[in-house]
Motif scaffolding. Structure first.
Motif, PDB file in Angstrom:
ATOM      1  N   LEU A 136      18.369 -97.588 -18.599  1.00  0.00           N
ATOM      2  CA  LEU A 136      18.177 -96.174 -18.910  1.00  0.00           C
ATOM      3  C   LEU A 136      19.062 -95.744 -20.085  1.00  0.00           C
ATOM      4  N   ASN A 137      20.291 -96.228 -20.097  1.00  0.00           N
ATOM      5  CA  ASN A 137      21.202 -95.894 -21.195  1.00  0.00           C
ATOM      6  C   ASN A 137      20.690 -96.438 -22.528  1.00  0.00           C
ATOM      7  N   SER A 138      20.060 -97.616 -22.484  1.00  0.00           N
ATOM      8  CA  SER A 138      19.538 -98.194 -23.726  1.00  0.00           C
ATOM      9  C   SER A 138      18.395 -97.345 -24.282  1.00  0.00           C
ATOM     10  N   LEU A 139      17.566 -96.778 -23.387  1.00  0.00           N
ATOM     11  CA  LEU A 139      16.485 -95.898 -23.846  1.00  0.00           C
ATOM     12  C   LEU A 139      17.061 -94.612 -24.444  1.00  0.00           C
ATOM     13  N   LEU A 140      18.101 -94.080 -23.816  1.00  0.00           N
ATOM     14  CA  LEU A 140      18.730 -92.861 -24.325  1.00  0.00           C
ATOM     15  C   LEU A 140      19.387 -93.115 -25.683  1.00  0.00           C
ATOM     16  N   ALA A 141      20.029 -94.276 -25.813  1.00  0.00           N
ATOM     17  CA  ALA A 141      20.697 -94.605 -27.067  1.00  0.00           C
ATOM     18  C   ALA A 141      19.687 -94.798 -28.197  1.00  0.00           C
ATOM     19  N   SER A 142      18.528 -95.313 -27.842  1.00  0.00           N
ATOM     20  CA  SER A 142      17.509 -95.606 -28.853  1.00  0.00           C
ATOM     21  C   SER A 142      16.690 -94.384 -29.235  1.00  0.00           C
ATOM     22  N   HIS A 143      16.474 -93.466 -28.274  1.00  0.00           N
ATOM     23  CA  HIS A 143      15.545 -92.351 -28.510  1.00  0.00           C
ATOM     24  C   HIS A 143      16.179 -90.968 -28.427  1.00  0.00           C
ATOM     25  N   GLY A 144      17.430 -90.878 -28.030  1.00  0.00           N
ATOM     26  CA  GLY A 144      18.075 -89.572 -27.938  1.00  0.00           C
ATOM     27  C   GLY A 144      18.225 -89.086 -26.511  1.00  0.00           C
ATOM     28  N   PRO A 145      19.095 -88.097 -26.283  1.00  0.00           N
ATOM     29  CA  PRO A 145      19.457 -87.641 -24.931  1.00  0.00           C
ATOM     30  C   PRO A 145      18.343 -86.976 -24.140  1.00  0.00           C
ATOM     31  N   ASN A 146      17.283 -86.551 -24.821  1.00  0.00           N
ATOM     32  CA  ASN A 146      16.198 -85.869 -24.117  1.00  0.00           C
ATOM     33  C   ASN A 146      14.969 -86.768 -23.895  1.00  0.00           C
ATOM     34  N   TYR A 147      15.092 -88.038 -24.264  1.00  0.00           N
ATOM     35  CA  TYR A 147      13.917 -88.906 -24.232  1.00  0.00           C
ATOM     36  C   TYR A 147      13.336 -89.065 -22.825  1.00  0.00           C
ATOM     37  N   LEU A 148      14.189 -89.211 -21.821  1.00  0.00           N
ATOM     38  CA  LEU A 148      13.688 -89.504 -20.469  1.00  0.00           C
ATOM     39  C   LEU A 148      12.955 -88.324 -19.845  1.00  0.00           C
ATOM     40  N   GLU A 149      12.922 -87.194 -20.563  1.00  0.00           N
ATOM     41  CA  GLU A 149      12.088 -86.081 -20.139  1.00  0.00           C
ATOM     42  C   GLU A 149      10.628 -86.511 -20.101  1.00  0.00           C
ATOM     43  N   LYS A 150      10.263 -87.462 -20.966  1.00  0.00           N
ATOM     44  CA  LYS A 150       8.883 -87.959 -21.013  1.00  0.00           C
ATOM     45  C   LYS A 150       8.509 -88.731 -19.753  1.00  0.00           C
ATOM     46  N   LEU A 151       9.526 -89.213 -19.031  1.00  0.00           N
ATOM     47  CA  LEU A 151       9.267 -89.935 -17.776  1.00  0.00           C
ATOM     48  C   LEU A 151       9.467 -89.048 -16.555  1.00  0.00           C
ATOM     49  N   PHE A 152      10.609 -88.341 -16.520  1.00  0.00           N
ATOM     50  CA  PHE A 152      11.011 -87.634 -15.301  1.00  0.00           C
ATOM     51  C   PHE A 152      10.826 -86.121 -15.346  1.00  0.00           C
ATOM     52  N   GLY A 153      10.394 -85.573 -16.480  1.00  0.00           N
ATOM     53  CA  GLY A 153      10.214 -84.126 -16.572  1.00  0.00           C
ATOM     54  C   GLY A 153      11.404 -83.427 -17.207  1.00  0.00           C
TER      55      GLY A 153
END
Length: 238
Positions: A136-153
């Protein structure tokens, strides 16, 4: 039937050659204990907390320790801080050690049945929490702090802060039996859970296009797909 079972096991133990090592005797005792405990679980005799104990020296075949046989057990068990290599799993509060093979086998070994807890047995099938948090941290580092909104809302904005942080989400993914339980644990909106479900179902059906539409890079697709499939294969969508 229980009496016959114990006699058979004891006969096998007495048949050991004189050169049998302490480990062999210990294994025999453990086997005897497991058969005895399972017989109790099947309705033969009165169930009570019995298990082998190695902390007080050599274990004799057929030896069992329970509250009746060893009333001071609760005191000395508190002193167990480390477990031997052959029984590496430590029960809570130093109340004993058991072999890995006896985790989640349907027969409680730790006092209180901790080794059969649903969250523990679910986590045992999932990627380690540290591995999930790193992913999860690698996705945040690659796409920015708000990226996981696309998965979890929307609650996942600002590096999952409103969801308790990355590690908290990693623990929930590890311990939640299903996606609905995950949503309930982290208080997600139903619409967010439904969206997350659609992502997992797309991966299950081989639809890589949906992952690309979420901005997953080609170099990340393999890792993301592997991670999501691991959750799907351990019942996350059930």
């Amino acid at each position: 039937m229980l009496k016959g079972l114990v006699l058979v096991v004891l006969s096998l133990c007495l048949a050991l050659p004189a050169s049998a090592t302490l480990l062999s005797l210990r294994d025999a005792a453990l086997t005897s204990h497991r058969l005895y405990k399972r017989a109790l679980g099947n309705g033969y005799g009165t169930p009570h907390n019995t298990y082998s104990d190695y902390s007080r020296g050599p274990v004799r075949p057929g030896m069992f320790y329970g509250p009746q046989a060893y009333p001071s057990r609760q005191n000395y068990r508190k002193d167990i801080l480390e477990c031997p290599d052959f029984e590496p799993f430590r029960c809570p509060h130093g109340k004993g050690c058991i072999s890995i093979q006896y985790l989640c086998d349907g027969a409680p070994d730790c006092p209180g049945g901790h080794d059969e807890k649903t969250t523990l047995c679910t986590a045992a099938k999932r990627p380690p929490v540290e591995e999930t948090a790193s992913f999860l941290n690698s996705l945040l580092a690659s796409h920015g702090p708000n990226y996981l909104e696309k998965l979890f809302g929307t609650k996942a904005r600002n590096a999952l802060k409103k969801m308790g942080g990355v590690r908290n989400v990693a623990i929930a993914l590890s311990q939640s039996q299903t996606i609905d339980e995950f949503g309930h644990t982290l208080s997600l909106e139903k619409s967010d859970v439904d969206h997350l479900r659609s992502v997992f179902m797309a991966v299950e059906n081989g639809d890589i296009g949906l992952l690309k539409s979420l901005g997953i890079k080609d170099s990340e697709l393999g890792d993301v797909k592997f991670f999501l499939e691991k959750l799907v294969n351990t019942g996350f969508l059930d």
